[in-house]
Design a protein around this motif. Structure first.
Motif, PDB file in Angstrom:
ATOM      1  N   GLY A  52       0.794  -1.223   0.000  1.00 23.77           N
ATOM      2  CA  GLY A  52       0.000   0.000   0.000  1.00 23.77           C
ATOM      3  C   GLY A  52       0.823   1.269   0.000  1.00 23.77           C
ATOM      4  N   VAL A  53       2.154   1.146   0.079  1.00 23.27           N
ATOM      5  CA  VAL A  53       3.032   2.311   0.027  1.00 23.27           C
ATOM      6  C   VAL A  53       3.142   2.771  -1.424  1.00 23.27           C
ATOM      7  N   PRO A  54       3.008   4.067  -1.704  1.00 25.78           N
ATOM      8  CA  PRO A  54       3.089   4.545  -3.084  1.00 25.78           C
ATOM      9  C   PRO A  54       4.350   4.076  -3.807  1.00 25.78           C
ATOM     10  N   ALA A  55       4.174   3.677  -5.070  1.00 29.35           N
ATOM     11  CA  ALA A  55       5.295   3.148  -5.851  1.00 29.35           C
ATOM     12  C   ALA A  55       6.410   4.171  -5.999  1.00 29.35           C
ATOM     13  N   SER A  56       6.062   5.449  -6.049  1.00 25.78           N
ATOM     14  CA  SER A  56       7.077   6.486  -6.208  1.00 25.78           C
ATOM     15  C   SER A  56       8.040   6.489  -5.028  1.00 25.78           C
ATOM     16  N   LEU A  57       7.523   6.264  -3.810  1.00 26.70           N
ATOM     17  CA  LEU A  57       8.379   6.236  -2.620  1.00 26.70           C
ATOM     18  C   LEU A  57       9.246   4.975  -2.588  1.00 26.70           C
ATOM     19  N   VAL A  58       8.644   3.839  -2.943  1.00 29.58           N
ATOM     20  CA  VAL A  58       9.400   2.588  -2.960  1.00 29.58           C
ATOM     21  C   VAL A  58      10.534   2.668  -3.976  1.00 29.58           C
ATOM     22  N   ALA A  59      10.242   3.201  -5.170  1.00 30.55           N
ATOM     23  CA  ALA A  59      11.258   3.328  -6.208  1.00 30.55           C
ATOM     24  C   ALA A  59      12.379   4.253  -5.757  1.00 30.55           C
ATOM     25  N   LEU A  60      12.012   5.340  -5.110  1.00 29.69           N
ATOM     26  CA  LEU A  60      13.020   6.299  -4.656  1.00 29.69           C
ATOM     27  C   LEU A  60      13.898   5.700  -3.563  1.00 29.69           C
ATOM     28  N   ALA A  61      13.316   4.843  -2.705  1.00 30.71           N
ATOM     29  CA  ALA A  61      14.085   4.200  -1.641  1.00 30.71           C
ATOM     30  C   ALA A  61      15.177   3.299  -2.203  1.00 30.71           C
ATOM     31  N   ALA A  62      14.941   2.733  -3.388  1.00 28.92           N
ATOM     32  CA  ALA A  62      15.940   1.871  -4.020  1.00 28.92           C
ATOM     33  C   ALA A  62      17.076   2.684  -4.630  1.00 28.92           C
ATOM     34  N   VAL A  63      16.846   3.976  -4.840  1.00 26.08           N
ATOM     35  CA  VAL A  63      17.865   4.840  -5.440  1.00 26.08           C
ATOM     36  C   VAL A  63      18.736   5.472  -4.360  1.00 26.08           C
ATOM     37  N   GLU A  64      18.099   6.035  -3.332  1.00 26.23           N
ATOM     38  CA  GLU A  64      18.830   6.745  -2.275  1.00 26.23           C
ATOM     39  C   GLU A  64      17.992   6.700  -1.012  1.00 26.23           C
ATOM     40  N   ALA A  65      18.574   6.222   0.090  1.00 27.79           N
ATOM     41  CA  ALA A  65      17.798   5.922   1.288  1.00 27.79           C
ATOM     42  C   ALA A  65      17.224   7.166   1.962  1.00 27.79           C
ATOM     43  N   ARG A  66      17.974   8.265   1.990  1.00 24.64           N
ATOM     44  CA  ARG A  66      17.534   9.443   2.748  1.00 24.64           C
ATOM     45  C   ARG A  66      16.463  10.248   2.029  1.00 24.64           C
ATOM     46  N   GLU A  74       8.706  16.450   5.074  1.00 26.27           N
ATOM     47  CA  GLU A  74       8.010  17.676   4.675  1.00 26.27           C
ATOM     48  C   GLU A  74       6.501  17.500   4.768  1.00 26.27           C
ATOM     49  N   ALA A  75       5.992  16.371   4.280  1.00 24.12           N
ATOM     50  CA  ALA A  75       4.550  16.109   4.340  1.00 24.12           C
ATOM     51  C   ALA A  75       4.089  15.905   5.779  1.00 24.12           C
ATOM     52  N   TYR A  76       4.929  15.278   6.606  1.00 28.41           N
ATOM     53  CA  TYR A  76       4.592  15.070   8.021  1.00 28.41           C
ATOM     54  C   TYR A  76       4.531  16.410   8.754  1.00 28.41           C
ATOM     55  N   LYS A  77       5.459  17.300   8.451  1.00 33.66           N
ATOM     56  CA  LYS A  77       5.484  18.608   9.104  1.00 33.66           C
ATOM     57  C   LYS A  77       4.220  19.405   8.787  1.00 33.66           C
ATOM     58  N   ARG A  78       3.703  19.261   7.581  1.00 34.63           N
ATOM     59  CA  ARG A  78       2.479  19.977   7.197  1.00 34.63           C
ATOM     60  C   ARG A  78       1.219  19.294   7.705  1.00 34.63           C
ATOM     61  N   GLY A  79       1.341  18.056   8.234  1.00 33.01           N
ATOM     62  CA  GLY A  79       0.178  17.344   8.734  1.00 33.01           C
ATOM     63  C   GLY A  79      -0.513  16.490   7.699  1.00 33.01           C
ATOM     64  N   ASP A  80       0.072  16.344   6.512  1.00 33.02           N
ATOM     65  CA  ASP A  80      -0.537  15.527   5.464  1.00 33.02           C
ATOM     66  C   ASP A  80      -0.330  14.036   5.725  1.00 33.02           C
ATOM     67  N   LEU A  81       0.681  13.693   6.518  1.00 30.26           N
ATOM     68  CA  LEU A  81       0.966  12.310   6.868  1.00 30.26           C
ATOM     69  C   LEU A  81       1.070  12.177   8.377  1.00 30.26           C
ATOM     70  N   HIS A  85       2.218   6.450   8.726  1.00 29.84           N
ATOM     71  CA  HIS A  85       2.738   6.436   7.360  1.00 29.84           C
ATOM     72  C   HIS A  85       4.255   6.250   7.361  1.00 29.84           C
ATOM     73  N   LEU A  86       4.929   6.915   8.292  1.00 30.35           N
ATOM     74  CA  LEU A  86       6.386   6.823   8.358  1.00 30.35           C
ATOM     75  C   LEU A  86       6.824   5.405   8.696  1.00 30.35           C
ATOM     76  N   ILE A  87       6.125   4.782   9.659  1.00 27.86           N
ATOM     77  CA  ILE A  87       6.452   3.410  10.034  1.00 27.86           C
ATOM     78  C   ILE A  87       6.155   2.456   8.880  1.00 27.86           C
ATOM     79  N   GLN A  88       5.017   2.651   8.241  1.00 30.60           N
ATOM     80  CA  GLN A  88       4.644   1.763   7.141  1.00 30.60           C
ATOM     81  C   GLN A  88       5.687   1.811   6.026  1.00 30.60           C
ATOM     82  N   PHE A  89       6.116   3.002   5.658  1.00 31.55           N
ATOM     83  CA  PHE A  89       7.133   3.122   4.610  1.00 31.55           C
ATOM     84  C   PHE A  89       8.457   2.516   5.066  1.00 31.55           C
ATOM     85  N   TRP A 144      -2.901   7.084   1.620  1.00 33.98           N
ATOM     86  CA  TRP A 144      -1.804   7.973   1.227  1.00 33.98           C
ATOM     87  C   TRP A 144      -2.289   9.050   0.270  1.00 33.98           C
ATOM     88  N   PRO A 145      -1.787  10.278   0.417  1.00 34.40           N
ATOM     89  CA  PRO A 145      -2.067  11.319  -0.581  1.00 34.40           C
ATOM     90  C   PRO A 145      -1.261  11.046  -1.855  1.00 34.40           C
TER      91      PRO A 145
END
Length: 294
Positions: A52-66, A74-81, A85-89, A144-145
């Motif tokens: 259920g984690v967005p594919a864009s995030l999973v793909a990016l994690a394979a490129v660079e961890a941070r 950024e999304a957590y700071k604004r309250g969107d997540l 969500h952080l644990i799930q990802f 997820w947004p």
């Protein structure tokens, strides 16, 4: 032994090099996120569909961890997540991160090359925690947004400043660790109820992962360490290494360079809890078996 000043300068130079590496890796990750992410999103679709984690995030994690964590922060700071969500990802991408890390630092090829099938058994025990984390992520069904749009938005705004902020926070922790290294703090393992050879392997491994595997190989092949003792020593080193280095130094440093301290601490604590829940029972079982057959 190096004079204090020379040792301090060398540690500082190493820390500066690592901070520079962090800066450029985040910068590259943000560039990929803003320009090339769509090319690799399809590769992450199977994991995305299952977790259920967005594919864009999973793909990016394979490129660079941070970089995906920079986006999530950024999304957590604004309250969107939320924290869920952080644990799930984090748990969903745990197997990807640990395998890529072990390929990069040589743990997988050294374990398989030096110990053969026993090395494969050791790696299987090591990856139990990441597989448990993945299983937990399958139960966390957050809504997820549109993270693809969020990634493009965040990565296109001041990428140099974002990368510099992460590197600066990373360097702050490096300064603390330099002070601890100069104090000469060391962990002694000679109190453990293991053979001298097993203790030597565990002690060496608690300093650097691949060193312990290379130290165990001649003892194992020479018959001085049984298969069970070898696995016990190597898995024990991993728990020691994760406890005294990976969690308080690497993991906290990784998350705290991106998230607020409270969030960084909770992410580290949840990860540690999953790791201990698999490693401690495995060590206990190996210890019982090793002492029974010795």
């Amino acid at each position: 032994m190096l004079p204090f000043s020379e040792a301090a300068w060398r540690l500082a130079a190493d820390a500066a090099l690592r901070a520079a590496t962090v800066f450029f890796s985040v910068l590259v990750g943000l560039y990929v996120a803003s320009r090339l992410l769509w090319r690799i999103e399809k590769l992450a679709a199977p994991i995305s569909k299952r977790t259920g984690v967005p594919a864009s995030l999973v793909a990016l994690a394979a490129v660079e961890a941070r970089t995906p964590h920079v986006i999530l922060a950024e999304a957590y700071k604004r309250g969107d997540l939320g924290f869920g969500h952080l644990i799930q990802f984090t748990f969903a991408t745990w197997p990807i991160r640990v395998v890529l890390l072990h390929l990069r630092i040589g743990v997988i090829p050294i374990a398989l090359g030096a110990l053969g099938l026993l090395g494969a058994a050791y790696l299987a025990l090591v990856y139990l925690s990441s597989l448990l984390g993945l299983a937990i992520s399958l139960k966390l069904r957050n809504t997820w947004p549109d993270m693809a749009a969020e990634i493009r938005r965040v990565s296109s705004i001041n990428p140099l400043r974002r990368a510099a902020a992460v590197a600066a926070s990373y360097l702050t922790f490096e300064a603390l660790f330099i002070a601890l290294d100069l104090l000469g703090l060391r962990l002694m393992l000679d109190w453990l109820p293991l053979s001298p050879e097993a203790i030597a392997v565990a002690s060496i491994s608690s300093v650097r992962p691949t060193y312990g595997i290379m130290a165990a190989a001649p003892l194992y092949h020479g018959g001085r360490l049984s298969p069970l003792e070898t696995l016990l020593a190597l898995l024990l080193w991993r728990v020691v290494y994760m406890t005294v280095y990976e969690f308080p130094r690497s993991a906290v440093q990784f998350y705290a360079s991106i998230y607020p301290p409270a969030v960084a601490g909770k992410l580290t604590a949840y990860t540690a809890a999953v790791m201990y829940s698999t490693a401690v029972p495995a060590i206990a079982l190996l210890f019982v078996l090793a002492t029974s057959f010795s």
